[in-house]
Design an enzyme around this catalytic site. Structure first.
Site, PDB file in Angstrom:
ATOM      1  N   ASP A  94      13.988 -59.784  79.342  1.00  0.00           N
ATOM      2  CA  ASP A  94      15.097 -59.076  78.985  1.00  0.00           C
ATOM      3  C   ASP A  94      16.205 -60.228  78.674  1.00  0.00           C
ATOM      4  O   ASP A  94      15.981 -61.447  79.154  1.00  0.00           O
ATOM      5  CB  ASP A  94      15.889 -58.060  79.949  1.00  0.00           C
ATOM      6  CG  ASP A  94      16.294 -58.872  81.499  1.00  0.00           C
ATOM      7  OD1 ASP A  94      16.976 -58.129  82.079  1.00  0.00           O
ATOM      8  OD2 ASP A  94      15.451 -59.904  81.372  1.00  0.00           O
TER       9      ASP A  94
ATOM     10  N   GLY B 271      19.050 -61.150  80.293  1.00  0.00           N
ATOM     11  CA  GLY B 271      19.777 -61.424  81.484  1.00  0.00           C
ATOM     12  C   GLY B 271      21.055 -60.796  81.482  1.00  0.00           C
ATOM     13  O   GLY B 271      21.909 -61.009  82.458  1.00  0.00           O
TER      14      GLY B 271
ATOM     15  N   ASP C 182      23.388 -58.646  74.626  1.00  0.00           N
ATOM     16  CA  ASP C 182      24.078 -57.531  74.416  1.00  0.00           C
ATOM     17  C   ASP C 182      25.546 -57.465  75.222  1.00  0.00           C
ATOM     18  O   ASP C 182      25.482 -57.743  76.302  1.00  0.00           O
ATOM     19  CB  ASP C 182      23.435 -56.025  74.279  1.00  0.00           C
ATOM     20  CG  ASP C 182      22.923 -55.694  75.484  1.00  0.00           C
ATOM     21  OD1 ASP C 182      22.726 -54.560  75.747  1.00  0.00           O
ATOM     22  OD2 ASP C 182      22.630 -56.642  76.074  1.00  0.00           O
TER      23      ASP C 182
ATOM     24  N   GLN D  61      24.200 -50.963  71.609  1.00  0.00           N
ATOM     25  CA  GLN D  61      24.770 -50.175  72.610  1.00  0.00           C
ATOM     26  C   GLN D  61      25.707 -49.107  72.113  1.00  0.00           C
ATOM     27  O   GLN D  61      25.586 -48.881  70.711  1.00  0.00           O
ATOM     28  CB  GLN D  61      25.746 -51.125  73.391  1.00  0.00           C
ATOM     29  CG  GLN D  61      25.029 -52.092  74.349  1.00  0.00           C
ATOM     30  CD  GLN D  61      23.961 -51.668  75.295  1.00  0.00           C
ATOM     31  OE1 GLN D  61      24.300 -50.315  75.646  1.00  0.00           O
ATOM     32  NE2 GLN D  61      23.059 -52.292  75.780  1.00  0.00           N
TER      33      GLN D  61
ATOM     34  N   ASP E 255      10.804 -48.882  79.975  1.00  0.00           N
ATOM     35  CA  ASP E 255      10.421 -49.865  81.260  1.00  0.00           C
ATOM     36  C   ASP E 255      11.380 -49.216  82.448  1.00  0.00           C
ATOM     37  O   ASP E 255      12.446 -48.607  82.082  1.00  0.00           O
ATOM     38  CB  ASP E 255      10.914 -51.381  80.915  1.00  0.00           C
ATOM     39  CG  ASP E 255      12.349 -51.333  81.187  1.00  0.00           C
ATOM     40  OD1 ASP E 255      13.119 -51.226  80.337  1.00  0.00           O
ATOM     41  OD2 ASP E 255      12.857 -51.756  82.442  1.00  0.00           O
TER      42      ASP E 255
END
Lengths: 396, 436
Positions: B158, B160, B212, B255, B318
């Protein structure tokens, strides 16, 4: 259960190789009992256990007092015994009360009714009747009677009492569990008194037992004392029956025990190494030792073990031990283990326990080979000298 | 073609036209290959300039080629659900798939052998944790995370960003990046999109995530829109900074809170929102995203959620749920959960799961490929809800997914489902909202 001595070391030595047949499985001695917590190794799961050397890794030490808090003995019995509950039908389970981690003998609290142990859930008193009931529900392959183990500094009086109690409980256990009398191991205690040790050993020999569990060591005696006490005990025991000893874990201690005529060893050495983040690296036989001569480990450990928490291993992409065929050494690097330890991941302990167990079982294999080749005394001497040489070098 | 110096430069970059026939007329097709340093926006801008500078009209078909280290082939479908083969540099996976979370370079308590044995295809690693310890540079020095942990299959990292916001009290998000206090020494640090990609390049996972602008799903107002546009700008910066596009795939995250806006990896959904909103956002996203690329719903979790999202067209998941719940003594079984620490379990002699060869994601994939996905869903729901009390949100979602689960529901609160085979069209209004 069948045990036979297959070879005795010549030259007056008492070290012997033997063959133990239990439940259709044969193992050679001297051998190591892997320590367990509630029946299974502390970190290694059943499927990984199967990858350890066979048949060496089939021998497990079970501590019945781990099961005081559950599951209830009736449930264990309903499932069909410990082998079924643990999912280890082919393993040899050897039961003896007390270990060095979760069930320490508490001699102050032990009384005429039963033996007391310090467990994670507090102090527990175990009576012979309860103990035998637990054993009969668990159905281990071999089991030791309940004993009163006292530390080395106990008074003479207390020591004598412990011998009397242990013998009395042995008789009670045998009487209560006539059916499995053939798999009973009589416990020999006696503290630091040679006289009491000899007395106890002689008395236990008179009972109808399959072998002897030599207890009371690893509780405060010094190494010189232990050597003479241990030999005094084995001298009084019949040579054709199995001998086990508890809490002798270090390589030198094992060699000492083998030299005194002991066949099986139960210790938590591997567990303690693993918890400390240590990996065993000492050379396990003369061939390896020749390779390592003159080349000693860095300051992050001695030549027995390395501490993988040390920063020197951060980028070390080498194996724990180059010649080791365990899962950990075949698949992972020191750097990865260092990382796992730093971030407190449980995989570190799993991988370390696999390697340490593997390595120590190889050590026992070398011992057996040395005995069979008639070279045990030389093996022992060379081993000890190579370690002393390291210490000497470090000092200078 | 005449035009500005810009378009002159563009002309020099353009290769000769291939003159491929398209329909009735012979249409020159320019194949424009942009290096992966060039952001998507720049490409559109450049090409628009070239377009306007021409003095003749022609059909233009634009194909932008970004070499990709990923292949996604759909093998079977049922309405919106799809089963696919996802080919990654280290492993060829089957979707729908679940990725266990191996935060610090390990799945807690399992060896790589055991993971392969249980059919694990791809593991998620946390960039934040790995950069902290042992450090992405060390990982790169030792040959990448695959080599470091000796995992031969696929990895995903990912960006972070999520850990920053969730773990750290003083995380502050600006246009530059995420400012936070280092947990090691309290120093102020900045994670930019470029830095995130640089760290992930070092770690070397098959799939990496763009940084993001993470917002809580429960937030409303202009912050959501700000986050959405900033995420888009950050994606461009991530693409520009990505140094290993041939072996690492960059996934963009979109998002937008619970307002349905364009998403690829569907993020920001794993906490706090109610299930009715949750499934609608997933449905909206899967309807709006390109068919031919994998859709990854981050942080989804419960087996029921996975089945519903797969029915709606998602491919990858996940969650820390299975590993975390195991640490608390709970076993996942077809019927739900077994809380093994409870007293009643002490004398329970039954095996944990007598049917255990159940692997949810593998069974999902196979059932779609073999054309029996609806039966799989029905059987799953019957096992989880033997009393027929399937939650209403599941019924609603299955209606949109076009799967008849009426036989699983005895509750009269469930909607009456439409006939199977006619997927319900979810109308979307101008602003992208989904009406109730």
């Amino acid at each position: 259960m069948r045990f036979a001595v297959t070879k005795v070391c010549g030259g007056g030595g008492k070290a012997r190789a033997g063959a133990l047949h239990v439940g259709g499985i044969g193992v050679e001695t001297p051998a190591l009992l892997l320590s367990t917590r509630k029946g299974l190794p502390a970190f290694v799961s059943c499927d990984l256990l199967a990858s350890l050397p066979l048949p060496d890794s089939l021998l497990l030490h079970i501590c019945p007092t781990h099961f005081i808090e559950g599951p209830p003995s009736k449930t264990i019995s309903n499932i069909g015994g410990l082998h079924h509950m643990l999912g280890l039908p082919n393993h040899i389970l050897v039961a003896a009360a007390g270990d060095s981690i979760e069930s320490l003998p508490s001699s102050d609290a032990t009384n005429k009714f039963g033996a007391s142990f310090e467990t994670p859930s507090g102090r527990r008193l175990v009576k012979p009747t309860d103990y035998v009931e637990l054993i009969s529900c668990m159905k281990p392959n071999l089991w030791a009677s309940l004993a009163d183990e006292v530390p080395a500094w106990s008074s003479e009086k207390r020591n004598k009492i412990s011998v009397d109690r242990t013998l009395r409980w042995l008789d009670e256990c045998i009487a209560l569990n006539k059916a499995s009398g053939m798999n009973t191991l009589g416990v020999v205690v006696g503290g630091s008194s040679i006289e009491q040790r000899k007395l106890c050993a002689t008395e236990v020999s008179k009972r109808n037992v399959s072998g002897f569990w030599i207890g009371g060591f690893g509780l405060g005696e010094n190494t010189e004392e232990r050597c003479s006490l241990l030999n005094a005990v084995t001298d009084c025991l019949p040579s054709d029956k199995l001998r086990l000893v508890s809490r002798l874990g270090l390589p030198e201690e094992v060699l000492e025990g083998v030299a005194a005529g002991v066949d099986l060893f139960d210790s938590t050495y591997i567990y303690q190494l693993t918890m400390g983040g240590f990996a065993l690296v000492f050379p396990v036989d003369t061939v390896e030792r020749g390779m390592q001569n003159g080349v000693f480990e860095s300051s992050s450990g001695d030549s027995t073990k390395i501490n993988l928490r040390a920063t020197v291993y951060r980028k070390d992409t080498s194996r724990l031990v180059d010649t080791c065929s365990c899962f950990t050494c075949q698949n992972h690097t020191r750097a990865y283990l260092n990382h796992l330890l730093n971030v407190h991941e449980m995989l570190a302990q799993i991988l370390l326990e696999i390697h340490n167990t593997h390595h120590y079982l190889r050590f026992f294999h070398s011992i057996r080979k040395a005995i069979k080749d008639g070279e045990f005394d030389i093996f022992r001497q060379q081993f000890i000298e190579s370690r002393r040489a390291h210490i000497a070098t470090a000092v200078l | 073609m005449g035009g500005t110096p810009d378009s002159a430069r563009n002309r020099r970059d353009l290769p000769q036209s291939a003159g491929i026939k398209d329909g009735d007329s012979s249409v020159p097709v320019w194949v424009v290959e942009y290096r992966n340093g060039a952001p998507l926006r720049q490409f559109i801008a450049d090409f628009s300039a070239a377009w306007w500078s021409t003095d003749c009209s022609f059909n233009l078909r634009v194909e932008a080629l970004f070499p990709m280290a990923l292949r996604f082939e759909i093998l079977g479908r049922f309405n919106r659900a799809r089963a696919a083969r996802l080919t990654l540099p280290h492993f060829t996976c089957q979707t729908p798939l679940f990725m266990p979370v191996g935060t610090q370079g390990t799945i807690k308590g399992l060896t790589t052998d055991q993971l392969e044995e249980i059919g694990c295809q791809i593991i998620l690693g946390n960039t934040y944790h790995l950069e902290l310890r042992p450090g992405s540079r060390l990982i790169d020095e030792l040959g990448g995370l695959h080599k470091f942990m000796n995992w031969k299959r696929a990895l995903l990292t990912d960006s972070g960003g999520f850990q920053m916001v969730s773990l750290l009290h003083l995380a502050d998000i600006t246009e530059e990046g995420v400012t936070f206090q280092s947990p090691v020494d309290g120093k102020t640090m900045l994670l930019t999109p470029e830095e995130s990609i640089h760290i992930q390049n070092n770690i070397g996972a098959d799939i990496i995530m763009a940084l993001d602008d993470v917002v809580k799903t429960t937030i409303t107002g202009p912050r959501i829109e700000e986050a959405m546009y900033r995420t888009l700008r950050w994606i461009d910066r991530c693409i520009a900074a990505h140094k290993k596009p041939d072996v690492q795939n960059l996934f963009g995250i979109v998002q937008g809170g619970l307002d349905p806006v364009l998403r690829y990896a569907i993020g920001g959904l794993s906490g706090g929102e109610d299930k009715e909103s949750f499934w609608r956002v997933v449905a909206q996203c899967t309807a709006g995203l390109p068919e031919n690329k994998p859709r990854y719903v981050m942080g989804v979790g419960y087996p029921l959620d996975i089945v519903v999202c797969s029915a709606l067209g998602a491919d990858m998941y996940d969650c820390v749920y299975p590993t975390r719940t195991a640490r608390f003594g709970t076993a996942l079984v077809p019927e739900g959960v077994l809380k093994l620490k409870q007293n009643a379990m002490a004398t329970d002699e039954r095996p944990i799961d007598p049917t255990c060869s159940c692997m949810l994601s593998r069974d999902l994939h196979t059932s779609i490929v073999e054309g029996r996905f609806p039966e799989f869903v029905r059987r799953f729901l019957r096992t989880q809800f033997p009393k027929g009390d399937v939650p209403k949100w599941v019924c609603n979602a299955m209606e949109v997914a076009g799967i008849d689960i009426s036989e699983c529901c005895t509750s009269n609160k469930c909607l009456v489902p439409s006939t199977e085979g006619q997927p319900l069209y979810v109308p979307v209004d101008v602003k992208g909202g989904v009406p109730n």
